[in-house]
Write an enzyme that holds these catalytic residues in place. Structure first.
Site, PDB file in Angstrom:
ATOM      1  CB  CYS A 101      -7.326 -67.694-120.310  1.00  0.00           C
ATOM      2  SG  CYS A 101      -8.723 -66.627-120.519  1.00  0.00           S
ATOM      3  CD  GLU A 102     -12.267 -73.010-121.934  1.00  0.00           C
ATOM      4  OE1 GLU A 102     -11.783 -73.843-122.721  1.00  0.00           O
ATOM      5  OE2 GLU A 102     -13.175 -73.285-121.136  1.00  0.00           O
ATOM      6  CG  HIS A 103     -13.127 -68.041-119.702  1.00  0.00           C
ATOM      7  ND1 HIS A 103     -12.642 -68.442-118.477  1.00  0.00           N
ATOM      8  CD2 HIS A 103     -14.020 -68.991-120.085  1.00  0.00           C
ATOM      9  CE1 HIS A 103     -13.219 -69.582-118.131  1.00  0.00           C
ATOM     10  NE2 HIS A 103     -14.047 -69.931-119.078  1.00  0.00           N
ATOM     11  CG  HIS A 104     -10.587 -63.063-120.814  1.00  0.00           C
ATOM     12  ND1 HIS A 104     -10.631 -63.875-119.706  1.00  0.00           N
ATOM     13  CD2 HIS A 104     -11.543 -62.118-120.643  1.00  0.00           C
ATOM     14  CE1 HIS A 104     -11.567 -63.442-118.886  1.00  0.00           C
ATOM     15  NE2 HIS A 104     -12.149 -62.374-119.430  1.00  0.00           N
ATOM     16  CD  GLN A 142      -3.443 -72.483-112.914  1.00  0.00           C
ATOM     17  OE1 GLN A 142      -3.547 -71.281-113.122  1.00  0.00           O
ATOM     18  NE2 GLN A 142      -2.819 -72.956-111.854  1.00  0.00           N
ATOM     19  CG  HIS A 170      -4.539 -67.017-115.174  1.00  0.00           C
ATOM     20  ND1 HIS A 170      -5.302 -67.866-115.939  1.00  0.00           N
ATOM     21  CD2 HIS A 170      -3.941 -67.784-114.238  1.00  0.00           C
ATOM     22  CE1 HIS A 170      -5.179 -69.100-115.478  1.00  0.00           C
ATOM     23  NE2 HIS A 170      -4.360 -69.067-114.447  1.00  0.00           N
ATOM     24  CB  CYS A 172      -7.452 -62.840-118.868  1.00  0.00           C
ATOM     25  SG  CYS A 172      -7.642 -64.218-117.730  1.00  0.00           S
TER      26      CYS A 172
HETATM   27 ZN   LIG Z   1      -9.261 -65.313-118.917  1.00  0.00          ZN
END
Ligand SMILES: [Zn+2]
Length: 212
Positions: A101-104, A142, A170, A172
């Site tokens: 995941c590109e956020h976490h 995703q 996920h 995260c």
């Molecule tokens: Zn994430």
């Protein structure tokens, strides 16, 4: 009438060959240096025995987990396209996906199911999991992963329709307690014939059948 082709591929052996992308030694060193600093910031002692090689290992792991940037998914498809008059649904289901995941920068993983209806051209079945992998092995969300797979197949193969469903967990969400454990996010993207309710329902029915 021909039956649809359904390939179930929980073990994408073909994609394993991609793991041979060698890490760039100088990039590994630069990334490792930064992870050493991160370990310190987190309150760890990077000099203790168990952590001595950790920055280098993480650097190599991160390079592997993002090696999709070095791949050209359209070229993978073009390398095995054949003229063929088959016009039934072709489904490759249960393709394992592992992405970040590109956020976490935490993993999300699960399965992808891909179908297309040829319009005079088919593609080698093993190429579909490789395309999925080329997009999954990048920093992703995703939703975009799902659409990128669809667009690549639609634009390159130009079939009568493409369907992509991705089901993933996920970490995260799970590890941070935001999502109930085992809950799964499902995303889908369709083109052409799969915009029609009947064709789409047939696809959903075929990927829902376990085994065969
Ligand atoms: Zn994430």
């Amino acid at each position: 009438m021909d039956k649809p082709v359904i390939v179930s591929t929980l073990h994408a052996e073909e994609t394993d060959r991609l793991s041979a992308v060698p890490p760039d030694a100088r990039a590994t060193q630069r990334i490792a240096d930064k992870y050493q600093a991160i370990l310190k910031e987190l309150g760890e002692n990077p000099a203790r025995e168990g952590l001595l090689k950790t920055p280098e290992r993480v650097a190599k792991a991160m390079q592997f987990l993002t090696h999709g940037y070095a791949l050209d998914p359209a070229a993978i498809l073009r390398s095995a396209m054949f003229k063929e008059d088959y016009r039934q649904m072709v489904i490759v289901k249960d393709i394992e996906i592992y992405s970040l995941c590109e956020h976490h920068l935490l993993p999300f993983f699960g399965k992808a199911h891909v179908a297309y209806i040829p319009d005079g051209r088919i593609v080698g079945l093993s190429k579909i999991p490789r395309v999925v992998d080329a997009f999954a092995r990048r920093l992703q969300v995703q939703e975009r992963l799902t659409v990128e797979i669809r667009n690549c197949i639609q634009d390159t193969l130009q079939p009568l329709g493409v369907a992509v469903v991705v089901e993933a967990q996920h970490l995260c969400m799970v590890m941070r307690g935001i999502q109930k454990q085992h809950s799964i996010a499902t995303t889908s993207a369709f083109t052409g014939e799969f915009e029609h309710e009947k064709t789409r329902a047939e696809f959903i029915r075929l990927i829902s059948k376990s085994g065969d």
